[in-house]
Design an enzyme around this catalytic site. Structure first.
Site, PDB file in Angstrom:
ATOM      1  N   ASP A  94       2.405   1.259  -6.802  1.00  0.00           N
ATOM      2  CA  ASP A  94       3.781   0.783  -6.680  1.00  0.00           C
ATOM      3  C   ASP A  94       3.862  -0.318  -5.632  1.00  0.00           C
ATOM      4  O   ASP A  94       3.040  -0.392  -4.715  1.00  0.00           O
ATOM      5  CB  ASP A  94       4.709   1.931  -6.289  1.00  0.00           C
ATOM      6  CG  ASP A  94       4.489   2.408  -4.856  1.00  0.00           C
ATOM      7  OD1 ASP A  94       5.311   2.110  -3.974  1.00  0.00           O
ATOM      8  OD2 ASP A  94       3.453   3.082  -4.625  1.00  0.00           O
TER       9      ASP A  94
ATOM     10  N   GLY B 212      -1.144   1.531   0.540  1.00  0.00           N
ATOM     11  CA  GLY B 212      -0.444   1.694  -0.731  1.00  0.00           C
ATOM     12  C   GLY B 212      -0.754   0.581  -1.715  1.00  0.00           C
ATOM     13  O   GLY B 212      -1.842  -0.013  -1.697  1.00  0.00           O
ATOM     14  N   GLU B 213       0.209   0.304  -2.615  1.00  0.00           N
ATOM     15  CA  GLU B 213       0.105  -0.795  -3.582  1.00  0.00           C
ATOM     16  C   GLU B 213      -1.037  -0.616  -4.581  1.00  0.00           C
ATOM     17  O   GLU B 213      -1.505  -1.579  -5.179  1.00  0.00           O
ATOM     18  CB  GLU B 213      -0.042  -2.138  -2.860  1.00  0.00           C
ATOM     19  CG  GLU B 213       1.061  -2.426  -1.868  1.00  0.00           C
ATOM     20  CD  GLU B 213       0.823  -3.689  -1.061  1.00  0.00           C
ATOM     21  OE1 GLU B 213       0.078  -4.574  -1.527  1.00  0.00           O
ATOM     22  OE2 GLU B 213       1.380  -3.793   0.050  1.00  0.00           O
ATOM     23  N   GLY B 214      -1.537   0.609  -4.734  1.00  0.00           N
ATOM     24  CA  GLY B 214      -2.643   0.844  -5.653  1.00  0.00           C
ATOM     25  C   GLY B 214      -4.016   0.683  -5.030  1.00  0.00           C
ATOM     26  O   GLY B 214      -5.028   0.865  -5.708  1.00  0.00           O
ATOM     27  N   THR B 215      -4.064   0.370  -3.744  1.00  0.00           N
ATOM     28  CA  THR B 215      -5.342   0.060  -3.089  1.00  0.00           C
ATOM     29  C   THR B 215      -6.297   1.247  -3.102  1.00  0.00           C
ATOM     30  O   THR B 215      -7.472   1.119  -3.454  1.00  0.00           O
ATOM     31  CB  THR B 215      -5.091  -0.389  -1.630  1.00  0.00           C
ATOM     32  OG1 THR B 215      -4.168  -1.477  -1.631  1.00  0.00           O
ATOM     33  CG2 THR B 215      -6.395  -0.819  -0.966  1.00  0.00           C
TER      34      THR B 215
END
Length: 363
Positions: A179, A322-325
């Site tokens: 996200d 975050g952010e899919g990392t």
């Protein structure tokens, strides 16, 4: 169009093929490397074989990172380390190749798709292929108002379902889900607390950008107030998403459910995707069998959700960005498990039976 009922997914979603998994386990016992010597990689290879319906397991050759973006009104309470309405900057960072997930995706050769479900910015600031599906501009402040109308919640879930269908139809064989949001961890904590029956302080963390003690107290208060609004609607997942979710949250939930219908494996990232998964599990109890938890994010709500779904994270490196990392970091582990399961030689004294193919069902 008939009204969407998320409970219908319970009939649509089947578990990965248990017979194929047994075949994969038998094949593993015949390999030259002793059983157990590869640790969890054995389990991953067998899980992937069952998901694919194929022994030996096929390599993961067409993964895709899919990131849902949105702003949450609750961020106006100064509960995030990022400015309210600032999620478009996160999107721009990925598009410009300047964010951690963009760097890792570029290095791994993994395409990244960004879906704007509810950013609070002018659409002209971002490319058309990002903003064209937007459900609404920002989501409501869940401590005092609904995040979405009932119609918007349904549109958001259907958006996620459509994206899952597009990815499955295009040949994507595994999705890294993440996200790009501001205020998303507050919403996620509320959903997890509501579904697990816990108090705000038990699930409230400090988010990907980090917050100080005063901001954490404001965040706890926001989750507490939102919980009062969530508890009366726990019996209806769609109404729950409208009340205390958000456009990106509802879209990710729809994506997870339809990905399971389409038998497309997904690696979850942090607390936001875990919260969406928990809502999806409430609708369809078999759905978590299609998901992997990529990493431990340090958010207490994520730990609570994953425990409820019996998902054991692959990595624990303290990555909180975050952010899919974190999910993208786990992808090479899954790819390695597939390669080892398919390519390691068999012991000379243990001939293999004919392999199973999910393509035509032959043995």
């Amino acid at each position: 169009m008939s009204r969407l009922n998320l409970d219908d997914f319970s009939e649509l979603i089947e578990r990965p093929d248990s017979g194929v998994r047994r075949d994969a386990e038998e094949r593993r016992e015949r390999l030259a490397v002793p059983p157990g010597a590869l640790g969890r990689l054995d389990e991953l290879g067998e899980w992937l074989a069952a998901a694919q319906g194929a022994v030996p397991v096929r390599p993961v050759e067409r993964p895709k990172a899919v990131l849902f973006a949105g702003d949450h009104g609750v961020a106006a309470l100064d509960v995030s380390g990022r400015p309210a309405g600032g999620a478009h900057a996160l999107v721009r960072g990925v598009l410009d190749g300047a964010s951690p997930v963009a760097v890792l995706a570029r290095r791994a050769g993994v395409p990244v798709r960004i879906v704007d479900a509810g950013l609070d910015c002018d659409p002209e600031l971002l490319p058309e292929d990002v903003v064209r599906h937007r459900v609404r501009r920002g989501s409501g402040r869940i401590d005092i108002e609904d995040a979405l109308t009932a119609d918007e919640a349904e549109r958001a879930v259907r958006l996620g379902m459509a994206v899952a269908d597009e990815e499955a139809d295009s040949g994507t064989d595994l999705v890294v889900l993440g996200d790009l949001s501001v205020g998303g961890t507050t919403v996620a904590a509320t959903l997890v607390a509501a579904l697990c029956g816990t108090d705000a302080s038990v699930v409230t963390g400090r988010g990907g950008a980090g917050i100080d003690d005063l901001a954490w107290m404001r965040k706890c208060a926001a989750v507490r107030d939102a919980l009062r609004r969530a508890r009366p609607v726990l019996g209806d997942q769609l109404e729950l998403l409208a009340t205390v979710g958000g456009a990106d949250i509802a879209a990710m939930t729809g994506f997870l459910l339809q990905a399971a219908v389409r038998r497309m494996p997904v690696i979850l990232d942090g607390v936001v995707s875990a919260a969406c998964a928990l809502v999806a599990q409430r609708a369809a109890f078999r759905a978590p069998d299609w998901w992997l938890a990529g990493q431990v994010s340090g958010e207490p709500a994520q730990a609570k959700a994953l425990d409820r779904m019996a998902l054991n994270p692959l990595l624990d490196h303290g990555v909180t960005v975050g952010e899919g990392t974190g999910a993208l970091l786990a992808l090479p582990l899954v790819q390695a498990a597939a390669a080892l399961a398919a390519e390691l030689p068999v012991r000379p004294d243990q001939p293999l039976p004919h392999d199973v193919s999910g393509e035509d069902g032959t043995h």
